[in-house]
Design a protein around this motif. Structure first.
Motif, PDB file in Angstrom:
ATOM      1  N   LEU A 193      55.002  48.677  18.911  1.00 29.02           N
ATOM      2  CA  LEU A 193      55.687  47.327  18.140  1.00 29.02           C
ATOM      3  C   LEU A 193      55.437  46.239  19.006  1.00 29.02           C
ATOM      4  O   LEU A 193      55.437  45.172  18.479  1.00 29.02           O
ATOM      5  N   GLY A 194      55.760  46.134  20.255  1.00 34.86           N
ATOM      6  CA  GLY A 194      56.062  45.159  21.323  1.00 34.86           C
ATOM      7  C   GLY A 194      54.626  44.366  21.500  1.00 34.86           C
ATOM      8  O   GLY A 194      54.615  43.332  21.650  1.00 34.86           O
ATOM      9  N   THR A 195      53.637  45.277  21.506  1.00 29.70           N
ATOM     10  CA  THR A 195      52.233  44.772  22.182  1.00 29.70           C
ATOM     11  C   THR A 195      51.372  44.330  20.896  1.00 29.70           C
ATOM     12  O   THR A 195      50.432  43.454  21.062  1.00 29.70           O
ATOM     13  N   VAL A 196      51.496  45.082  19.781  1.00 31.48           N
ATOM     14  CA  VAL A 196      50.655  44.737  18.662  1.00 31.48           C
ATOM     15  C   VAL A 196      51.446  44.100  17.294  1.00 31.48           C
ATOM     16  O   VAL A 196      51.080  43.115  16.972  1.00 31.48           O
ATOM     17  N   ILE A 197      52.425  44.847  16.764  1.00 33.66           N
ATOM     18  CA  ILE A 197      53.025  44.597  15.699  1.00 33.66           C
ATOM     19  C   ILE A 197      53.773  43.318  15.558  1.00 33.66           C
ATOM     20  O   ILE A 197      53.375  42.429  14.992  1.00 33.66           O
ATOM     21  N   PHE A 227      54.264  40.155  28.458  1.00 35.44           N
ATOM     22  CA  PHE A 227      54.763  40.938  29.514  1.00 35.44           C
ATOM     23  C   PHE A 227      56.162  41.275  29.429  1.00 35.44           C
ATOM     24  O   PHE A 227      56.579  42.351  29.688  1.00 35.44           O
ATOM     25  N   TYR A 228      57.003  40.252  29.101  1.00 32.74           N
ATOM     26  CA  TYR A 228      58.452  40.649  28.895  1.00 32.74           C
ATOM     27  C   TYR A 228      58.631  41.495  27.836  1.00 32.74           C
ATOM     28  O   TYR A 228      59.543  41.944  27.628  1.00 32.74           O
ATOM     29  N   LEU A 229      57.844  41.269  26.452  1.00 29.92           N
ATOM     30  CA  LEU A 229      58.204  42.088  25.318  1.00 29.92           C
ATOM     31  C   LEU A 229      57.980  43.464  25.690  1.00 29.92           C
ATOM     32  O   LEU A 229      58.773  44.430  25.111  1.00 29.92           O
ATOM     33  N   LEU A 230      56.973  43.653  26.840  1.00 24.88           N
ATOM     34  CA  LEU A 230      56.759  45.299  27.231  1.00 24.88           C
ATOM     35  C   LEU A 230      58.141  45.643  27.761  1.00 24.88           C
ATOM     36  O   LEU A 230      58.539  46.865  27.586  1.00 24.88           O
ATOM     37  N   ARG A 231      58.875  45.055  28.234  1.00 21.82           N
ATOM     38  CA  ARG A 231      60.250  45.486  28.905  1.00 21.82           C
ATOM     39  C   ARG A 231      61.296  45.628  27.834  1.00 21.82           C
ATOM     40  O   ARG A 231      62.230  46.236  28.118  1.00 21.82           O
ATOM     41  N   ILE A 232      61.347  44.605  26.809  1.00 25.14           N
ATOM     42  CA  ILE A 232      62.267  45.003  25.841  1.00 25.14           C
ATOM     43  C   ILE A 232      61.961  46.104  25.251  1.00 25.14           C
ATOM     44  O   ILE A 232      62.759  46.786  24.559  1.00 25.14           O
TER      45      ILE A 232
END
Length: 275
Positions: free
Chosen positions: A109-113, A95-100
């Protein structure tokens, strides 16, 4: 390489000898214990489900609760515009990766890679750290990987748990600009409708002044008030049930309620293109 293979074979032989002399093999002893425990856990879950079902009453109030809670909760309100959906705690790091990695340019990049690379490294760790040494200080590769994983996951989980946001925040901040450019800043109903349009998911399939997406064949709504003379009531009726007007792709939004539908209608009627 041959010496390492010989050492592993010798170690396996020692293991088999130790099991024969002092221990018990995994099959059938450990497997039997695991089977019994699994059966007990399943029986416990079934027993709790039966108790929950037969001690609670049909209803949604606390008075209807049984030993383990209510059978049903209050019906969800699809018309709400202030609910902020959040994932379960174990997905806070993603969830926080999506904010980055901001949508839309770096969302892949944030959700898959990044998660895939991390998982591949984790799966490769047993093949990289093949030594027989078990003491932590003598296993630098495994220890560094474990510490970095714990720190990163912990930090991202904490940041995701404490992140503050509002539903449709990225689109909601555009409403004043829309009102100014379209000329409905002095129309409270239209402004309220614009906020609903920005929050409830309309922009997943439609665009407005360049913002949003055109999924499922959606249309741009920037000038819909000029090109479609439906009026406030007509737009409200259309959004409530598009299938009545021959549109079987767009979902029904009748659950928004008449008040919200009229606000949306006022917004769409006022959308006649930039002044």
């Amino acid at each position: 390489m041959n010496r390492r293979l010989e050492e592993r074979r010798a170690g396996h032989q020692r293991y088999k000898k130790d099991v024969k002399e002092r221990g018990k093999p995994f099959y059938p002893y450990a497997m039997f214990h695991d089977t019994v425990m699994s059966l007990l856990v399943v029986c416990l879950i079934v027993a709790l489900a039966v108790i929950w079902k037969f001690t609670a009453h049909e209803g949604t109030t606390e008075a209807d609760s049984g030993w383990l809670g209510k059978l049903y909760d209050s019906k969800a309100d699809p018309g709400t515009t202030n609910f902020v959906p959040r994932p379960d705690w174990y997905f806070y790091f993603l969830f926080y990766l999506l904010r980055i990695f901001k949508w839309p340019d770096s969302v892949l990049l944030g959700t898959v890679i990044v998660p895939t690379i991390a998982m591949m490294l984790l799966l490769a760790l047993p093949f990289l750290d093949v030594g027989r040494e078990r003491r932590p200080l003598r296993r630098p590769v495994a220890m560094v990987a474990a510490v970095l994983t714990i720190i990163s996951m912990g930090a991202l989980t904490y940041k995701g748990a404490t992140a503050k946001e509002s539903l449709g925040a990225e689109n909601l901040v555009l409403v004043p600009t829309w009102a100014k450019k379209e000329g409905f800043a002095n129309n409270p109903q239209a402004v309220a409708g614009a906020k609903i349009f920005a929050q409830v998911g309309c922009m997943n399939c439609h665009t407005y002044l360049g913002a949003g997406n055109l999924n499922s064949g959606g249309q741009d709504k920037t000038s819909i008030g000029k090109t479609s003379n439906r009026g406030v009531e007509g737009f409200a009726a259309y959004v409530s049930d598009p299938s009545k007007f021959g549109n079987n792709v767009m979902p029904k939004w009748s659950d928004l309620g008449q008040d919200n539908l009229k606000k949306l209608g006022a917004f769409l009627e006022a959308s006649k293109g930039p002044k």
